[in-house]
Write a protein that holds these residues in place. Structure first.
Motif, short mmCIF file in Angstrom:
data_model
loop_
_atom_site.label_atom_id
_atom_site.label_comp_id
_atom_site.label_asym_id
_atom_site.label_seq_id
_atom_site.Cartn_x
_atom_site.Cartn_y
_atom_site.Cartn_z
N MET A 1 0.83 -1.20 0.00
CA MET A 1 0.00 0.00 0.00
C MET A 1 0.87 1.26 0.00
O MET A 1 0.58 2.21 -0.71
N LEU A 2 1.93 1.24 0.80
CA LEU A 2 2.81 2.40 0.87
C LEU A 2 3.56 2.60 -0.44
O LEU A 2 3.73 3.75 -0.89
N SER A 3 3.94 1.52 -1.09
CA SER A 3 4.65 1.65 -2.37
C SER A 3 3.73 2.22 -3.45
O SER A 3 4.18 2.98 -4.31
N VAL A 4 2.45 1.88 -3.39
CA VAL A 4 1.50 2.43 -4.35
C VAL A 4 1.33 3.93 -4.11
O VAL A 4 1.31 4.72 -5.06
N LEU A 5 1.25 4.34 -2.86
CA LEU A 5 1.11 5.75 -2.54
C LEU A 5 2.34 6.54 -2.99
O LEU A 5 2.22 7.63 -3.57
N ILE A 6 3.51 5.98 -2.76
CA ILE A 6 4.74 6.64 -3.20
C ILE A 6 4.78 6.72 -4.73
O ILE A 6 5.18 7.74 -5.30
N GLY A 7 4.36 5.68 -5.39
CA GLY A 7 4.31 5.69 -6.86
C GLY A 7 3.37 6.74 -7.40
O GLY A 7 3.69 7.44 -8.36
N VAL A 8 2.20 6.88 -6.77
CA VAL A 8 1.24 7.89 -7.20
C VAL A 8 1.80 9.29 -6.97
O VAL A 8 1.65 10.18 -7.82
N LEU A 9 2.47 9.50 -5.86
CA LEU A 9 3.08 10.80 -5.60
C LEU A 9 4.17 11.12 -6.61
O LEU A 9 4.30 12.26 -7.07
#
Length: 60
Positions: free
Chosen positions: A1-9
């Motif tokens: 989940m955190l990696s997806v958020l970082i990717g979106v940012l």
């Protein structure tokens, strides 16, 4: 989940840099608007590509 958020940012930051470059270097307003729409569509598609698997929706 955190990696997806970082990717979106990261995608949002790259899109913002592209917007800045378009504003700075493209003189024609029509071309600038078309390029901005293209950047938005590409960013949205890449964000959806990262987020949809989390929702259980398998894309292409």
């Amino acid at each position: 989940m955190l990696s997806v958020l970082i990717g979106v940012l990261i995608i949002c930051v790259v899109g913002a840099i592209c917007f800045w470059a378009i504003d700075k270097f493209v003189r024609e307003s029509r071309l600038a608007n078309l390029l901005k729409i293209l950047v938005v569509l590409i960013c949205l598609a890449s964000i959806l590509q990262r987020v949809l698997p989390l929702a259980g929706i398998n894309g292409i």
